[in-house]
Design an enzyme around this catalytic site. Structure first.
Site, PDB file in Angstrom:
ATOM      1  N   SER A  62       0.800  -1.223   0.000  1.00 26.61           N
ATOM      2  CA  SER A  62       0.000   0.000   0.000  1.00 26.61           C
ATOM      3  C   SER A  62       0.834   1.274   0.000  1.00 26.61           C
ATOM      4  O   SER A  62       0.333   2.325  -0.371  1.00 26.61           O
ATOM      5  CB  SER A  62      -0.950   0.009   1.200  1.00 26.61           C
ATOM      6  N   HIS A 102       0.809   4.434   6.861  1.00 26.12           N
ATOM      7  CA  HIS A 102       0.117   5.163   5.802  1.00 26.12           C
ATOM      8  C   HIS A 102       0.291   6.663   5.980  1.00 26.12           C
ATOM      9  O   HIS A 102       0.684   7.131   7.043  1.00 26.12           O
ATOM     10  CB  HIS A 102      -1.376   4.822   5.777  1.00 26.12           C
ATOM     11  N   ASP A 129      -8.468   4.969   4.426  1.00 26.25           N
ATOM     12  CA  ASP A 129      -8.372   3.803   5.321  1.00 26.25           C
ATOM     13  C   ASP A 129      -9.593   3.549   6.189  1.00 26.25           C
ATOM     14  O   ASP A 129      -9.534   2.715   7.091  1.00 26.25           O
ATOM     15  CB  ASP A 129      -7.155   3.971   6.252  1.00 26.25           C
TER      16      ASP A 129
END
Length: 186
Positions: A62, A102, A129
């Site tokens: 990701s 992230h 998310d």
């Protein structure tokens, strides 16, 4: 090799065992010192590629091309600095085993409580998310943030991944290192 071990008397073996314990204790103290200095419970994190954590979530790549599997991330979490949009954070969702790395895409500061809420997204993901957060959770709290990425070393964490993927390798390496320390008297 084993002859060298047989030549050691009980006092020398005890001294070697104490040396091993001193090395382990020193490593733990250094780790805790770095954690205190960076204000992060985990100042170093290895990027994993998880194909199936649980049946309900699937993560992989990701944050590519920024980070790849095996990259070692160096984290800080200064309490005096608020999280900014664009910061890459490692956060831990309650009741989940694996932390997530992230980028922060939106912030929401609550005026009454002074709490900061974050919305994150992987660079390589199409959506934010919210699907990874707990049910009906739209934001994560700043308290969920383990640290912010301040640097990384590419592929240095592959040793950790190999030892997790092949647990026998971990025990073989520990055994060889332990035997090496016991045999060498210096």
């Amino acid at each position: 090799m084993f002859e060298e071990l047989r030549r050691l008397n009980k006092r020398q073996v005890a001294l070697q065992v104490l040396n091993i314990l001193m090395v382990l204790t020193s490593a733990l103290m250094i780790w805790k010192g770095i954690a205190l200095a960076t204000n992060s419970e985990s100042p170093i994190v290895v990027v994993l590629r998880i194909t199936d954590i649980h049946s309900y979530q699937k993560l992989s790549g990701s944050m590519e091309p920024a980070f790849h599997r095996g990259d070692l991330l160096l984290l800080t979490n200064p309490a005096s600095q608020p999280v900014q949009v664009g910061d890459i954070c490692v956060f831990q969702i309650p009741h989940r085993d694996i932390p997530i790395v992230h980028r922060v895409i939106k912030l929401h500061d609550e005026a009454k409580t002074g709490k900061q809420f974050l919305l994150t997204k992987g660079d390589n993901n199409n959506v934010d998310d919210r699907g990874l957060y707990n049910a009906r959770q739209m934001w994560i709290n700043k308290e969920h943030v383990v640290g912010r990425v301040r640097g990384f070393m590419p592929y240095v964490g592959m040793v950790t991944i190999l030892m997790n993927d092949y647990p026998q390798l971990k025990y073989v390496m520990l055994g060889v290192l332990g035997l090496f320390v016991l045999i060498h008297r210096e």
